[in-house]
Design a protein around this motif. Structure first.
Motif, PDB file in Angstrom:
ATOM      1  N   ASP A 167      11.447  -7.618   1.744  1.00 49.27           N
ATOM      2  CA  ASP A 167      11.358  -7.196   3.144  1.00 49.27           C
ATOM      3  C   ASP A 167      12.370  -7.953   4.001  1.00 49.27           C
ATOM      4  O   ASP A 167      12.914  -7.403   4.961  1.00 49.27           O
ATOM      5  N   LYS A 175      14.861  -2.800   5.911  1.00 47.95           N
ATOM      6  CA  LYS A 175      14.907  -4.193   5.470  1.00 47.95           C
ATOM      7  C   LYS A 175      15.502  -5.035   6.593  1.00 47.95           C
ATOM      8  O   LYS A 175      16.311  -4.545   7.388  1.00 47.95           O
ATOM      9  N   LYS A 234      11.616  -5.347  11.987  1.00 47.51           N
ATOM     10  CA  LYS A 234      12.008  -4.518  10.855  1.00 47.51           C
ATOM     11  C   LYS A 234      13.348  -3.845  11.131  1.00 47.51           C
ATOM     12  O   LYS A 234      13.642  -3.441  12.250  1.00 47.51           O
TER      13      LYS A 234
END
Length: 828
Positions: A417, A448, A294
């Motif tokens: 994402d 993101k 992430k």
């Protein structure tokens, strides 16, 4: 030392006080532009500054609204200045949106631009063209790995750009060469080769080169003067020795600072693993292992052809198809740098293009409210500072850079994402690049994850990690301070040397070579039709051994010839970019003309038949000029054909003239008539499409009308020719139908429209892209007739025969798609 010393700097082209408006937008605003022989002139400016418009005025695509275009060294008689005038004066362009016809072979793309407009080519003109194309490609880009006999559709984007550049430089009368973003797909090695060639071209042949690029390092390196455009106004800088990259940016209205690299990357090793790929192998990919966390930006780099774009597409398929663990609720978006092929929806507005991937946000309950969608699009329109009147404007009205902004906005707007960026800054100015980098950093802060592939190695400095690929594998990962251009280039070329000893042809994944024999057979457009016919005919012969005799073949396939000609007529209309929904009635009209008029007065009948052929040509021009879809126009003409048929013969009747019956049933050396006629028809159609000089133009027309016109050919003449040829085959179909029936009945050909379309498709042809196969069409006609014959032998109910025929066709098409898709995978 003065770069220009010792060179002839003759002014070849002078544009003075040029104005060009599009509605209220002033694309060019009282600007001058001078082109000097023997000089490389740069043309730079932000997106929407007017560079493309100026280029199109120079090449004659656009006419100016004000000002003058002069050639001081030529005796110019005045008159209209258009593309043909520009070509006559030696002005040619390599376009950013590549002007290639993908259904043509590489050397045929060269021929399309360079061959004379005489009806027939000299003997051996194709052989000479292949040699000349190969020589020029090798001269400009040594070790390019391009087989000039390959279909252009089989080339990588790098190879296509090389072909585009060489095609523009291939003209004998070349005086001015415009290069619009010529290195947008090229890796560093190829850029160096191009620059060396351009310098040599200027020095040896006194050619003027206009180099349009957003890559200011290249402009600074190769150009002797530079023109800076801003808001439609051009400023020329003649002394490049005192002009820096920072100064050029300042003149374009950008910030003087080039510091757009992010702060030192923070380690993301402790961040949550969002996605993990273990030992994945797929299309052009081998044993991929990759952890995606992430809130990080991962760069994908390496020499072109290493599998970078394939990796992005594979990740998209794996996530979107829920083929990996923990991807059930994961969202992913993909942004392509190839906006023409994979990006814009040309018939939609700017707002619709930006919103199309975000309907789950705009309309979570499934109902799309226009005002809400417009507000959503307006937010991203403003955020990206897209230069257009409004979100309701046409996407095709935007400059290349602004169109690319729309696509990037589409990807970022999805709230995904994982965001996959496939060369997103190709063809955009440095200001826009800085905006994109900022949006990337903002997305990263929002946790993101971005995977970035770029053909510019310097952009990898925006990343937290960089995966370097070679031949479909990740061979090294860089992170932190080790991410720099030197390490990336060094690693890429080290692995190239290890993997192939410096072998050439990395863009195609291997050295220049012809396709393997097995793949050539499987990729042949006629392959499925041949297999289908062989299976069906084999079954028929097992049931009826007499089907092997000449008489048996004649009896079995006596009705195939009209279908062959009708399907070939359909093929020529598809080459012209359309579909004939009225050929069943036009064949019926010819049938009754032959049975009633020709049988009574052959001369008058010939006039009637000629009128049908000419009418087809006029129908094609109507479609071209009005831009009404061919399916609508030809469907409307079907009622005209039917009405004329009723006028000629209200009821079935008439006879087939004895001389015509004798002609249509002749045989040679005991070869069955249907086979002989089918072979001759296939040979004629094949020669027209594959071997004749004008066949190249016809194929180009259906694939890319704009390219055809840019190459100096008349789209109207080519369309008229294609439809006239179609009309000729329709007349032959009707003549042979009369021979088969022995009389005239227009209603007897009612199924020909759908049957000819089925034969056309089974024969390996495509309605999009002008992909044709005359041999495949003829064999497919025999296969279709075999289906009906076999079902009759099986004593199947007539009402079920059409259903079974449809099922057989669906199975054949399913197999065809698998074969072609697998073959495409092996060539990419």
């Amino acid at each position: 030392m003065d770069q220009n010393a010792g060179k002839r700097m003759d002014v070849y082209l002078e544009l003075s006080d040029i104005c060009k408006n599009f509605g209220i937008t002033k694309a060019i605003n009282h600007s001058d532009f001078v082109v000097r022989l023997g000089m490389i002139t740069g043309l730079i400016g932000p997106n929407g500054a007017g560079k493309s418009t100026m280029m199109k005025i120079i090449t004659g695509v656009y006419s100016q609204d004000g000002g003058t275009v002069k050639f001081p060294t030529l005796k110019d008689g005045g008159g209209k200045y258009d593309t043909n005038s520009a070509r006559d004066k030696g002005i040619y362009c390599a376009y950013q949106e590549l002007s290639l016809c993908t259904n043509l072979r590489v050397y045929e793309n060269f021929l399309l631009c360079t061959m004379s407009h005489t009806p027939f080519g000299k003997r051996g003109f194709r052989t000479r063209a292949r040699a000349e194309a190969k020589e020029l490609l090798d001269q400009v880009f040594p070790g390019n790995g391009i087989h000039v006999n390959s279909l252009t559709s089989e080339l990588t984007m790098v190879q296509r750009q090389m072909v585009e550049i060489c095609k523009a430089a291939a003209h004998e009368n070349l005086k001015v060469l415009l290069l619009d973003e010529p290195t947008s797909f090229l890796p560093t090695e190829r850029i160096g080769q191009l620059h060396s060639y351009l310098k040599k071209l200027c020095a040896d042949k006194n050619i003027a080169i206009i180099y349009i690029s957003h890559k200011l390092d290249e402009v600074e390196q190769i150009c002797e003067t530079v023109n800076v455009m801003k808001n439609g106004v051009n400023t020329e800088i003649s002394d490049m020795q005192n002009v820096t990259k920072e100064k050029m940016i300042q003149l374009m209205g950008g910030e003087e600072s080039l510091s757009h690299r992010p702060e030192k990357a923070v380690s993301r090793a402790k961040e949550e693993i969002l996605l993990e790929i273990k030992d994945y192998s797929g299309k052009n990919l081998h044993h991929i292992n990759l952890q995606i966390r992430k809130g990080e930006i991962i760069g994908i780099s390496g020499l072109d052809g290493g599998g970078q774009a394939d990796l992005l597409r594979a990740i998209y398929r794996l996530v979107n198809g829920r083929k990996l663990p923990d991807t059930k609720d994961m969202k992913i978006s993909y942004v392509s740098g190839d906006r023409g092929k994979e990006g814009i929806l040309p018939y939609w507005t700017i707002g619709e293009n930006m919103s199309v991937a975000s309907y789950d946000i705009i309309a979570p309950k499934g109902l799309v409210f226009p005002q809400k969608m417009k507000a959503f699009a307006q937010h991203w329109f403003d955020r990206f500072s897209i230069r257009a009147q409004s979100v309701d404007g046409e996407i095709t009205s935007l400059s290349g850079g602004n169109a690319q902004k729309v696509l990037i906005a589409r990807g970022l707007a999805t709230d995904a994402d994982i965001i996959l960026l496939n060369d997103p800054t190709r063809g955009v100015d440095i200001g826009t690049k800085q905006e994109i980098y900022r949006f990337m950093r903002e997305a990263k802060e929002e946790k993101k994850t971005i995977l970035l592939f770029s053909t510019e190695d310097t952009e990898m400095c925006q990343c937290d990690r960089v995966c370097i690929m070679h031949e479909g594998s990740i061979v090294r990962e860089l992170s932190g301070a080790s991410i720099n251009e030197q390490n990336i280039v060094q690693t890429a070329f080290e692995w190239k040397s290890k993997g192939d000893g410096g072998a050439q042809g990395e863009e195609s994944g291997g050295p220049e070579k012809s396709p393997a024999p097995v793949r050539r057979i499987l990729s042949n457009r006629a392959f499925i039709a041949i297999v289908t016919f062989a299976v069906l005919y084999g079954i028929i012969c097992c049931m009826q051994p007499a089907a092997l005799t000449p008489l048996g073949i004649t009896l079995l396939y006596s009705s195939v010839v009209p279908l062959i000609f009708a399907a070939l007529g359909q093929m020529f209309i598809s080459i012209g970019g359309g579909i004939d929904m009225g050929n069943s009635m036009s064949v019926g009209l010819v049938n009754v003309i032959v049975a009633t008029v020709v049988s009574a007065n052959a001369g008058l009948g010939a006039v009637y038949l000629a009128a049908v052929i000419v009418s087809y040509g006029l129908m094609g021009l109507l479609i071209l000029k009005t831009r009404i879809p061919a399916v609508i126009v030809t469907l409307g003409f079907s009622f005209i054909w039917e009405g004329l048929a009723v006028l000629v013969s209200p009821t079935p009747g008439g006879i087939c003239p004895p001389w015509l019956k004798k002609f249509c049933t002749f045989s040679v050396l005991n070869i069955p008539g249907p086979i002989l006629v089918g072979a001759v028809a296939a040979l004629i159609a094949w020669w027209v499409i594959r071997r004749s000089k004008y066949g190249i133009v016809l194929n180009a027309l259906g694939n890319n009308k704009t390219v055809t016109e840019r190459s100096g050919w008349s789209a109207a003449a080519a369309t008229f020719t294609a439809y006239v040829l179609s009309g000729g085959f329709v007349v032959l179909s009707g003549i042979y139908m009369t021979s088969v029936q022995g009389s005239g009945d227009y209603s007897s050909t009612g199924a020909f429209c759908m049957m000819s379309i089925a034969v056309f498709i089974l024969g390996g042809c495509e309605f999009i892209g002008a992909v044709s196969s005359p041999v495949g069409v003829v064999i497919a006609a025999f296969a279709m007739t075999s289906i009906s014959t076999l079902l009759t032998f099986l004593k199947m109910n007539t009402n079920l025969q059409q259903m079974v025929t449809g099922l057989v066709l669906i199975v054949a098409m399913f197999v065809k798609n698998i074969v072609y898709r697998n073959n495409a995978c092996s060539t990419e």
